[in-house]
Design an enzyme around this catalytic site. Sequence first.
Site, PDB file in Angstrom:
ATOM      1  N   ASP A   1       0.851  -1.188   0.000  1.00  0.00           N
ATOM      2  CA  ASP A   1       0.000   0.000   0.000  1.00  0.00           C
ATOM      3  C   ASP A   1       0.883   1.233   0.000  1.00  0.00           C
ATOM      4  O   ASP A   1       1.825   1.328   0.806  1.00  0.00           O
ATOM      5  CB  ASP A   1      -0.905   0.013   1.228  1.00  0.00           C
ATOM      6  CG  ASP A   1      -1.974  -1.074   1.172  1.00  0.00           C
ATOM      7  OD1 ASP A   1      -2.141  -1.686   0.102  1.00  0.00           O
ATOM      8  OD2 ASP A   1      -2.641  -1.297   2.198  1.00  0.00           O
TER       9      ASP A   1
ATOM     10  N   ASP B   1     -15.524  -3.236  -0.616  1.00  0.00           N
ATOM     11  CA  ASP B   1     -15.070  -3.026   0.760  1.00  0.00           C
ATOM     12  C   ASP B   1     -16.294  -2.761   1.626  1.00  0.00           C
ATOM     13  O   ASP B   1     -17.126  -1.910   1.289  1.00  0.00           O
ATOM     14  CB  ASP B   1     -14.118  -1.834   0.825  1.00  0.00           C
ATOM     15  CG  ASP B   1     -13.007  -1.926  -0.217  1.00  0.00           C
ATOM     16  OD1 ASP B   1     -12.442  -3.025  -0.355  1.00  0.00           O
ATOM     17  OD2 ASP B   1     -12.721  -0.919  -0.877  1.00  0.00           O
TER      18      ASP B   1
END
EC number: 5.3.1.16
Length: 234
Positions: A9, A131
């Site tokens: 990330d 998500d």
Amino acid sequence: MIELWPAIDLIGSTSVRLTEGKYDSEEKMSRSAEESIAYYSQFECVNRIHIVDLIGAKAQHAREFDYIKSLRRLTTKDIEVGGGIRTKSQIMDYFAAGINYCIVGTKGIQDTDWLKEMAHTFPGRIYFSVDAYGEDIKVNGWEEDTELNLFSFVKQLSDIPLGGIIYTHIAKDGKMSGPNFELTGQLVKATTIPVIASGGIRHQQDIQRLASLNVHAAIIGKAAHQASFWEGLK
């Protein structure tokens, strides 16, 4: 055999992890993105590397394209990229740069016709990222509610040639507390599209349990930075 996809990330070209997707929880990782790619590339069991442009996800347009392009040259492993991808031209730019797969989240939720078009244009190369807190879908870097139900939405996608559905249980992400096995298993049963589990994975036992649920692949975040996770793997 379930596939292993370690995650990188990025915020400002720095490898970080967030907890529950909260940007004020940013934690710099011990390895740089370059070091992580070199480390993961030594394992035959790593099928691909998962890279997310976190600021891109929040800002709604890609921010790390040039840096990710430089990372692509460091490995022969497949790479998938997500975060801020909102247009066909962005997808084409990533593919032209050697990225193997693109991940679409918010844009695909807000415009399912566009998602279908991208999946049919690039069959098997577009992954849909969903998500959720429980069954409630979030968008724009997990910061906005949608009032959409996870299972109802996913059932709409059954005839789309997606590479897979990446499911992140936000409450588990970055906590090393184990995936939400119950919801993940239900999602696998609710769709014919391959399901990829993300969030909370701690160790190989979690991977084995996900495999027993017929999960296609697991995205490993913080745990991938621990040598103990890789013990016995080649």
